[in-house]
Design a protein around this motif. Structure first.
Motif, short mmCIF file in Angstrom:
data_model
loop_
_atom_site.label_atom_id
_atom_site.label_comp_id
_atom_site.label_asym_id
_atom_site.label_seq_id
_atom_site.Cartn_x
_atom_site.Cartn_y
_atom_site.Cartn_z
N ASP A 1 14.50 37.21 28.18
CA ASP A 1 15.29 37.32 29.41
C ASP A 1 15.44 38.81 29.74
O ASP A 1 16.13 39.54 29.04
CB ASP A 1 16.67 36.68 29.19
N ILE A 2 14.78 39.25 30.80
CA ILE A 2 14.75 40.69 31.08
C ILE A 2 15.88 41.15 31.99
O ILE A 2 15.93 42.32 32.36
CB ILE A 2 13.40 41.12 31.68
N HIS A 3 16.81 40.24 32.36
CA HIS A 3 17.88 40.64 33.27
C HIS A 3 19.20 40.08 32.76
O HIS A 3 19.74 39.11 33.28
CB HIS A 3 17.58 40.14 34.69
N THR A 4 19.72 40.72 31.72
CA THR A 4 21.04 40.38 31.19
C THR A 4 21.88 41.65 31.15
O THR A 4 21.35 42.75 31.08
CB THR A 4 20.94 39.78 29.77
N HIS A 5 23.18 41.48 31.22
CA HIS A 5 24.09 42.63 31.35
C HIS A 5 24.95 42.81 30.11
O HIS A 5 25.74 41.93 29.76
CB HIS A 5 24.99 42.44 32.58
N PHE A 6 24.79 43.95 29.48
CA PHE A 6 25.72 44.42 28.46
C PHE A 6 26.05 45.86 28.81
O PHE A 6 25.16 46.65 29.14
CB PHE A 6 25.09 44.33 27.06
N MET A 7 27.32 46.19 28.77
CA MET A 7 27.77 47.52 29.17
C MET A 7 29.11 47.81 28.51
O MET A 7 29.70 46.91 27.89
CB MET A 7 27.86 47.62 30.69
N PRO A 8 29.59 49.04 28.58
CA PRO A 8 30.89 49.34 27.98
C PRO A 8 31.97 48.37 28.45
O PRO A 8 32.01 47.99 29.62
CB PRO A 8 31.16 50.78 28.45
N ALA B 1 34.76 44.96 32.36
CA ALA B 1 36.01 44.36 32.87
C ALA B 1 36.17 44.65 34.36
O ALA B 1 36.63 43.79 35.13
CB ALA B 1 37.21 44.89 32.08
N LYS B 2 35.80 45.86 34.79
CA LYS B 2 35.89 46.19 36.21
C LYS B 2 34.87 45.39 37.03
O LYS B 2 35.16 44.96 38.15
CB LYS B 2 35.67 47.69 36.41
N VAL B 3 33.68 45.19 36.47
CA VAL B 3 32.67 44.37 37.15
C VAL B 3 33.18 42.95 37.31
O VAL B 3 33.09 42.35 38.39
CB VAL B 3 31.34 44.40 36.38
N TRP B 4 33.76 42.40 36.25
CA TRP B 4 34.29 41.04 36.33
C TRP B 4 35.43 40.95 37.34
O TRP B 4 35.54 39.98 38.08
CB TRP B 4 34.74 40.58 34.94
N ALA B 5 36.28 41.97 37.37
CA ALA B 5 37.38 41.97 38.35
C ALA B 5 36.83 41.98 39.77
O ALA B 5 37.39 41.35 40.67
CB ALA B 5 38.29 43.17 38.11
N TYR B 6 35.73 42.70 39.99
CA TYR B 6 35.10 42.74 41.31
C TYR B 6 34.60 41.35 41.70
O TYR B 6 34.80 40.89 42.83
CB TYR B 6 33.95 43.75 41.29
N PHE B 7 33.96 40.67 40.77
CA PHE B 7 33.51 39.31 41.04
C PHE B 7 34.69 38.37 41.27
O PHE B 7 34.65 37.52 42.17
CB PHE B 7 32.66 38.80 39.87
#
Length: 277
Positions: free
Chosen positions: A8-15, A20-26
């Protein structure tokens, strides 16, 4: 399909703070989302890794991206550390249109980056910005693929769409560029770019799922063209930031009717060849 695993070449792991900010945006259905978008795999990092591996994913990425200048280098340093402690993650890096972009990319390559993420929509920059010309040249010379969110879904940006990418490829025709989300919703235009440039690939992230088909259905008349590019289509999912179970992404690909050889290539063989796995 008799595959040993998925890649899977498009998965997201980040600090964690950034995620948490990305999830809040969603959660807030922000302007670039535009609709309710529940995160299905809102889990701690180690649990997310366990779940992804439990699906049979042998290799994956840590797609991360800056939304302003000054972020790319520290994101790349974090990602280098993540890859070092997560051997099944393909070392991922990113960049932003800023004066230090070339140095950031050269540094990431020296650290061992094997794939880059470019988010034209979130970054809000022109991929043809002169600040990036050296970046594209470096990546083309190194043969390192760049997964690029350049389509106008789920909401158009100032520089999304096929025209800026066509201009970029006219200058850097050997750039190994992976069009994320099959170029949603400009599917046919990005298929045309892939047909003209043999180093342009596409990833399947969210394509054909019921969620995506509501707003951006893939034109069924273009399926034979997608089938014809079967050696340059790669599995992507957006895990963990998807509003449905992981298996839906796989069922959606099966529902295209493009057949088992195409599915085997997309779900494993193409990425295994690209990354030497």
């Amino acid at each position: 399909m008799g595959l040993p695993s998925l890649i899977d070449i498009h998965t997201h792991f980040m600090p964690e703070r950034l995620l948490a900010k990305v999830w809040a945006y969603f959660d807030a259905a922000g302007p670039l989302v535009g609709r309710p978008w529940p995160i299905t795999y809102r889990l701690a990092e180690e649990r997310r890794l366990d779940v992804l591996r439990g699906f049979g994913v042998r290799a994956f990425t840590s797609m991360l991206y800056p939304h302003k200048p000054g972020m790319a280098r520290w994101l790349n340093d974090w990602s280098a550390g993540f890859a070092a402690r997560t051997p099944d993650c393909l070392h991922t890096a990113t960049f932003f249109a800023e004066p230090g972009a070339v140095e950031d990319v050269r540094r990431a390559l020296d650290q061992g980056a094997r794939v880059f993420k470019c988010h034209v929509q979130v970054g809000g920059f022109d991929p043809n910005d002169p600040l990036l010309d050296g970046v594209w040249g470096l990546l083309a010379e190194a043969g390192v693929p760049v997964v690029t969110h350049c389509g106008s879904g789920p909401a158009p940006g100032a520089f999304t769409g096929p025209e800026p990418i066509a201009a970029l490829l006219a200058r850097h025709p050997r750039l190994p560029l992976v069009v994320a989300h099959l170029g949603m919703p400009e599917y046919e235009e990005f298929l045309s770019l892939a047909e003209r440039h043999d180093r342009v690939m596409l990833d399947t992230t969210m394509a054909f799922t019921a969620f995506a088909e509501e707003d951006a259905p893939f034109p069924r008349g273009a399926l034979p063209r997608l089938g014809g590019l079967g050696d340059r289509v790669l599995l992507g999912t957006d895990f963990p930031n998807i509003p449905y179970p992981y298996a839906e992404a796989l069922h959606a690909l099966e529902r295209t009717g493009l057949g088992t050889p195409w599915l085997r290539a997309v779900c494993h063989d193409n990425a295994a060849r690209l990354f030497g796995l």
